[in-house]
Design a protein around this motif. Structure first.
Motif, PDB file in Angstrom:
ATOM      1  N   ILE A   1       0.863  -1.171   0.000  1.00  0.00           N
ATOM      2  CA  ILE A   1       0.000   0.000   0.000  1.00  0.00           C
ATOM      3  C   ILE A   1       0.903   1.226   0.000  1.00  0.00           C
ATOM      4  O   ILE A   1       2.006   1.209   0.551  1.00  0.00           O
ATOM      5  CB  ILE A   1      -0.982   0.035   1.198  1.00  0.00           C
ATOM      6  CG1 ILE A   1      -0.243   0.081   2.516  1.00  0.00           C
ATOM      7  CG2 ILE A   1      -1.966  -1.106   1.136  1.00  0.00           C
ATOM      8  CD1 ILE A   1      -1.122   0.450   3.691  1.00  0.00           C
ATOM      9  N   PHE A   2       0.447   2.230  -0.694  1.00  0.00           N
ATOM     10  CA  PHE A   2       1.102   3.529  -0.693  1.00  0.00           C
ATOM     11  C   PHE A   2       0.179   4.449   0.080  1.00  0.00           C
ATOM     12  O   PHE A   2      -1.045   4.359  -0.063  1.00  0.00           O
ATOM     13  CB  PHE A   2       1.306   4.028  -2.124  1.00  0.00           C
ATOM     14  CG  PHE A   2       2.238   3.161  -2.924  1.00  0.00           C
ATOM     15  CD1 PHE A   2       3.612   3.303  -2.781  1.00  0.00           C
ATOM     16  CD2 PHE A   2       1.761   2.210  -3.796  1.00  0.00           C
ATOM     17  CE1 PHE A   2       4.483   2.504  -3.512  1.00  0.00           C
ATOM     18  CE2 PHE A   2       2.613   1.410  -4.530  1.00  0.00           C
ATOM     19  CZ  PHE A   2       3.984   1.555  -4.388  1.00  0.00           C
ATOM     20  N   PHE A   3       0.732   5.339   0.897  1.00  0.00           N
ATOM     21  CA  PHE A   3      -0.116   6.195   1.710  1.00  0.00           C
ATOM     22  C   PHE A   3       0.579   7.505   2.060  1.00  0.00           C
ATOM     23  O   PHE A   3       1.798   7.629   1.956  1.00  0.00           O
ATOM     24  CB  PHE A   3      -0.562   5.457   2.988  1.00  0.00           C
ATOM     25  CG  PHE A   3       0.553   5.085   3.930  1.00  0.00           C
ATOM     26  CD1 PHE A   3       0.872   5.891   5.006  1.00  0.00           C
ATOM     27  CD2 PHE A   3       1.271   3.916   3.736  1.00  0.00           C
ATOM     28  CE1 PHE A   3       1.901   5.545   5.878  1.00  0.00           C
ATOM     29  CE2 PHE A   3       2.281   3.556   4.601  1.00  0.00           C
ATOM     30  CZ  PHE A   3       2.607   4.372   5.679  1.00  0.00           C
ATOM     31  N   THR A   4      -0.245   8.479   2.439  1.00  0.00           N
ATOM     32  CA  THR A   4       0.263   9.747   2.947  1.00  0.00           C
ATOM     33  C   THR A   4      -0.003   9.816   4.442  1.00  0.00           C
ATOM     34  O   THR A   4      -0.844   9.088   4.973  1.00  0.00           O
ATOM     35  CB  THR A   4      -0.403  10.957   2.258  1.00  0.00           C
ATOM     36  OG1 THR A   4      -1.814  10.891   2.465  1.00  0.00           O
ATOM     37  CG2 THR A   4      -0.103  10.992   0.762  1.00  0.00           C
ATOM     38  N   ARG A   5       0.725  10.720   5.085  1.00  0.00           N
ATOM     39  CA  ARG A   5       0.547  10.989   6.509  1.00  0.00           C
ATOM     40  C   ARG A   5       0.268  12.473   6.656  1.00  0.00           C
ATOM     41  O   ARG A   5       0.837  13.284   5.944  1.00  0.00           O
ATOM     42  CB  ARG A   5       1.812  10.639   7.274  1.00  0.00           C
ATOM     43  CG  ARG A   5       2.122   9.171   7.290  1.00  0.00           C
ATOM     44  CD  ARG A   5       3.486   8.929   7.889  1.00  0.00           C
ATOM     45  NE  ARG A   5       3.618   7.551   8.324  1.00  0.00           N
ATOM     46  CZ  ARG A   5       4.768   6.914   8.396  1.00  0.00           C
ATOM     47  NH1 ARG A   5       5.885   7.526   8.074  1.00  0.00           N
ATOM     48  NH2 ARG A   5       4.795   5.667   8.811  1.00  0.00           N
ATOM     49  N   LEU A   6      -0.597  12.831   7.575  1.00  0.00           N
ATOM     50  CA  LEU A   6      -0.914  14.245   7.758  1.00  0.00           C
ATOM     51  C   LEU A   6       0.252  15.042   8.330  1.00  0.00           C
ATOM     52  O   LEU A   6       0.443  16.198   7.987  1.00  0.00           O
ATOM     53  CB  LEU A   6      -2.132  14.414   8.675  1.00  0.00           C
ATOM     54  CG  LEU A   6      -3.476  14.285   8.007  1.00  0.00           C
ATOM     55  CD1 LEU A   6      -4.594  14.485   9.014  1.00  0.00           C
ATOM     56  CD2 LEU A   6      -3.625  15.263   6.864  1.00  0.00           C
ATOM     57  N   GLU A   7       1.027  14.434   9.188  1.00  0.00           N
ATOM     58  CA  GLU A   7       2.069  15.182   9.884  1.00  0.00           C
ATOM     59  C   GLU A   7       3.415  15.197   9.156  1.00  0.00           C
ATOM     60  O   GLU A   7       4.326  15.901   9.567  1.00  0.00           O
ATOM     61  CB  GLU A   7       2.248  14.643  11.312  1.00  0.00           C
ATOM     62  CG  GLU A   7       2.914  13.285  11.410  1.00  0.00           C
ATOM     63  CD  GLU A   7       2.008  12.106  11.096  1.00  0.00           C
ATOM     64  OE1 GLU A   7       2.510  10.972  11.133  1.00  0.00           O
ATOM     65  OE2 GLU A   7       0.816  12.289  10.802  1.00  0.00           O
ATOM     66  N   ARG A   8       3.561  14.432   8.078  1.00  0.00           N
ATOM     67  CA  ARG A   8       4.822  14.365   7.342  1.00  0.00           C
ATOM     68  C   ARG A   8       4.546  14.320   5.851  1.00  0.00           C
ATOM     69  O   ARG A   8       3.711  13.539   5.409  1.00  0.00           O
ATOM     70  CB  ARG A   8       5.594  13.108   7.724  1.00  0.00           C
ATOM     71  CG  ARG A   8       6.177  13.148   9.116  1.00  0.00           C
ATOM     72  CD  ARG A   8       6.813  11.824   9.437  1.00  0.00           C
ATOM     73  NE  ARG A   8       5.842  11.084  10.245  1.00  0.00           N
ATOM     74  CZ  ARG A   8       6.031   9.875  10.702  1.00  0.00           C
ATOM     75  NH1 ARG A   8       7.129   9.234  10.424  1.00  0.00           N
ATOM     76  NH2 ARG A   8       5.117   9.279  11.434  1.00  0.00           N
ATOM     77  N   PRO A   9       5.249  15.144   5.063  1.00  0.00           N
ATOM     78  CA  PRO A   9       5.031  15.093   3.615  1.00  0.00           C
ATOM     79  C   PRO A   9       5.587  13.810   3.016  1.00  0.00           C
ATOM     80  O   PRO A   9       6.450  13.159   3.593  1.00  0.00           O
ATOM     81  CB  PRO A   9       5.782  16.320   3.101  1.00  0.00           C
ATOM     82  CG  PRO A   9       6.800  16.613   4.137  1.00  0.00           C
ATOM     83  CD  PRO A   9       6.231  16.157   5.452  1.00  0.00           C
ATOM     84  N   GLY A  10       5.069  13.457   1.847  1.00  0.00           N
ATOM     85  CA  GLY A  10       5.579  12.318   1.106  1.00  0.00           C
ATOM     86  C   GLY A  10       4.540  11.236   0.912  1.00  0.00           C
ATOM     87  O   GLY A  10       3.496  11.220   1.555  1.00  0.00           O
ATOM     88  N   VAL A  11       4.836  10.331  -0.020  1.00  0.00           N
ATOM     89  CA  VAL A  11       4.070   9.106  -0.194  1.00  0.00           C
ATOM     90  C   VAL A  11       4.944   7.993   0.361  1.00  0.00           C
ATOM     91  O   VAL A  11       6.132   7.887   0.033  1.00  0.00           O
ATOM     92  CB  VAL A  11       3.724   8.839  -1.671  1.00  0.00           C
ATOM     93  CG1 VAL A  11       3.055   7.479  -1.839  1.00  0.00           C
ATOM     94  CG2 VAL A  11       2.816   9.942  -2.208  1.00  0.00           C
ATOM     95  N   TRP A  12       4.362   7.181   1.210  1.00  0.00           N
ATOM     96  CA  TRP A  12       5.063   6.107   1.912  1.00  0.00           C
ATOM     97  C   TRP A  12       4.583   4.761   1.388  1.00  0.00           C
ATOM     98  O   TRP A  12       3.499   4.654   0.835  1.00  0.00           O
ATOM     99  CB  TRP A  12       4.781   6.216   3.407  1.00  0.00           C
ATOM    100  CG  TRP A  12       5.191   7.541   3.974  1.00  0.00           C
ATOM    101  CD1 TRP A  12       4.530   8.741   3.819  1.00  0.00           C
ATOM    102  CD2 TRP A  12       6.348   7.841   4.724  1.00  0.00           C
ATOM    103  NE1 TRP A  12       5.214   9.750   4.446  1.00  0.00           N
ATOM    104  CE2 TRP A  12       6.339   9.225   5.017  1.00  0.00           C
ATOM    105  CE3 TRP A  12       7.395   7.056   5.209  1.00  0.00           C
ATOM    106  CZ2 TRP A  12       7.333   9.837   5.756  1.00  0.00           C
ATOM    107  CZ3 TRP A  12       8.379   7.678   5.950  1.00  0.00           C
ATOM    108  CH2 TRP A  12       8.349   9.050   6.210  1.00  0.00           C
ATOM    109  N   SER A  13       5.374   3.713   1.614  1.00  0.00           N
ATOM    110  CA  SER A  13       5.029   2.373   1.163  1.00  0.00           C
ATOM    111  C   SER A  13       5.264   1.378   2.286  1.00  0.00           C
ATOM    112  O   SER A  13       6.202   1.529   3.079  1.00  0.00           O
ATOM    113  CB  SER A  13       5.902   1.994  -0.041  1.00  0.00           C
ATOM    114  OG  SER A  13       5.713   0.646  -0.391  1.00  0.00           O
TER     115      SER A  13
END
Length: 184
Positions: free
Chosen positions: A78-90
């Motif tokens: 899954i790829f996702f974003t976080r509200l408190e940190r920029p970027g797309v995570w995996s």
């Protein structure tokens, strides 16, 4: 009020999918249609969850924050974003896998839930060049991305892209009106 998830079939029948004290937002269907990924605010923090359509069960996928999620083309990540940190995570899509999330695409603003898409050709996201919105593409393995297309008269957050990346749909403004008003 409260944010919950609903589905609407082609005949207009509405079905409520969530009904609890958590807020749920930014849903994305799995490729097989058996589940939905979404962000849920539980005890004050946002985490990525998976909702099984068959039985309504929920599985929390992230533990260190997560907001909007999309599955990889093969369904293994899954790829996702976080509200408190920029970027797309995996991270792995299977719940319980101990591997920590990795930053894949830096610079995607955290609240941009509708401004990035995962396709077999990469992760497409909205960026800016000289104050002009552009669509950028980064490989699924990560990177900062390359400019793909300028979005002339980009009107509203969000876009859609074909799986092969050859077509982009977005809201385009054609005309803006102004009025002179007198106040007494």
């Amino acid at each position: 009020g409260q944010l919950d998830l609903y589905s609407v079939d082609l005949t207009g029948n509405l079905a409520r999918l969530t009904n609890d004290h958590d807020d749920e937002i930014a849903p994305a269907w799995s490729h097989d249609g058996r589940s939905i990924l979404f962000g849920a605010r539980r005890s004050g923090t946002w985490q990525v969850m998976r909702l099984s359509i068959a039985d309504g069960s929920r599985t929390q996928l992230t533990t260190d924050g997560g907001y909007a999620a999309q599955p990889s083309p093969d369904g293994r990540q899954i790829f996702f974003t976080r509200l408190e940190r920029p970027g797309v995570w995996s991270m792995p899509a299977a719940a319980g896998e101990a591997q920590a999330a990795r930053l894949i695409v830096p610079g995607v603003r955290a609240a941009e839930t509708s401004n990035w898409r995962v396709t077999p050709n990469g992760i497409y996201f909205i960026g800016a060049t000289a104050n002009q919105p552009v669509v950028r593409r980064a490989p699924l393995t990560g990177g900062t991305g390359v400019d793909v297309s300028w979005l002339g008269n980009y009107s509203w957050p969000g876009f859609a892209i074909s799986a092969d990346g050859s077509r982009i749909l977005y809201a385009h403004w054609d005309r803006r009106d102004s009025n002179i008003m007198a106040m007494q």
